[in-house]
Design a protein around this motif. Sequence first.
Motif, PDB file in Angstrom:
ATOM      1  N   VAL A 108     -75.697 -21.409 -59.162  1.00  0.00           N
ATOM      2  CA  VAL A 108     -76.930 -21.427 -59.944  1.00  0.00           C
ATOM      3  C   VAL A 108     -78.150 -21.389 -59.024  1.00  0.00           C
ATOM      4  N   LEU A 109     -78.121 -22.186 -57.955  1.00  0.00           N
ATOM      5  CA  LEU A 109     -79.239 -22.212 -57.009  1.00  0.00           C
ATOM      6  C   LEU A 109     -79.433 -20.858 -56.335  1.00  0.00           C
ATOM      7  N   VAL A 110     -78.335 -20.238 -55.916  1.00  0.00           N
ATOM      8  CA  VAL A 110     -78.423 -18.932 -55.253  1.00  0.00           C
ATOM      9  C   VAL A 110     -79.005 -17.888 -56.203  1.00  0.00           C
ATOM     10  N   PHE A 111     -78.556 -17.916 -57.462  1.00  0.00           N
ATOM     11  CA  PHE A 111     -79.085 -16.959 -58.434  1.00  0.00           C
ATOM     12  C   PHE A 111     -80.588 -17.165 -58.645  1.00  0.00           C
ATOM     13  N   LEU A 112     -81.020 -18.424 -58.776  1.00  0.00           N
ATOM     14  CA  LEU A 112     -82.442 -18.706 -58.977  1.00  0.00           C
ATOM     15  C   LEU A 112     -83.264 -18.283 -57.764  1.00  0.00           C
ATOM     16  N   ALA A 113     -82.707 -18.457 -56.576  1.00  0.00           N
ATOM     17  CA  ALA A 113     -83.414 -18.047 -55.358  1.00  0.00           C
ATOM     18  C   ALA A 113     -83.624 -16.542 -55.351  1.00  0.00           C
TER      19      ALA A 113
END
Length: 277
Positions: free
Chosen positions: A36-41
């Motif tokens: 999720v964090l990687v996608f948001l980044a």
Amino acid sequence: MNEHSSTTRRGRPRLKGNEVKSVNSPVVALDRGIRVLVFLADAKAATPAEIVKATEIPAPTVHRILNTLRQRGMVALDEEQGKWRIGPQSYRIGSTFEEGSSLLEAAPSVMRTLAKETGETANLAVQESGKLLYLIQIESENPIRASIKNGMAAYFHTSGVGKAIMAFMEEAELEELMAQLTLVRQTSNSIHDTQHLKAELLKSRQRGWALDDEERFLGMRCIAAPVFDSLENVVAGVSISGPITRFPDSKLEVLAGSVIEAANKISERLGNTSLRS
């Protein structure tokens, strides 16, 4: 001690075959949170539905992950748009990757050289929450010079550094920023039309530098170039500014070359290697 014993001679647990496999397997909840964090980044901002679609994580799980990450400051919610973004704690953790290479450490010596070689005031500014914020200024020794206080906010569209930053933004990020801008006319030369501004940004991107042509102060010009981080994201703009008498059309290309060289040096200090010739 038989082969099925669960402890070693030192009293430590002995892992069976299936247990060894589980130790080397990812922790599902943690793995999902990282995805999720990687996608948001990458996306800059996204709704829960967009996160679900991209990660293929069930919607209820995505909501639990986002709320948990939010409690830790890893993500933040833009309630007006209903979109989630990377939060301050994620930024703090990520910034340690380039510890010792922040803009405030990488830029000053390069800017001092730029100011000395051109004889003009050198500036560095960043985007901060939709505003253009000046972080560093190295003043010219000329009696007639531009003067901007560090920490001062300014308009993107009338500033050389602002236009340099906008010209190299990702399209979605640029559209989001422009939707927030009010194209104030600070002088008769200020661009106050969105299509005109977009055309100017395209021109700036194509030539590699931006120009404030008496758009903020009559009689003053500013030439700016973008600064990129190790991921090739534009993170700042560096510029020189001064009276139009020292920035005639015949000198713009030469001065722009000096600004681009300085911007590239700062980018390299931030870990960007793509600009090396």
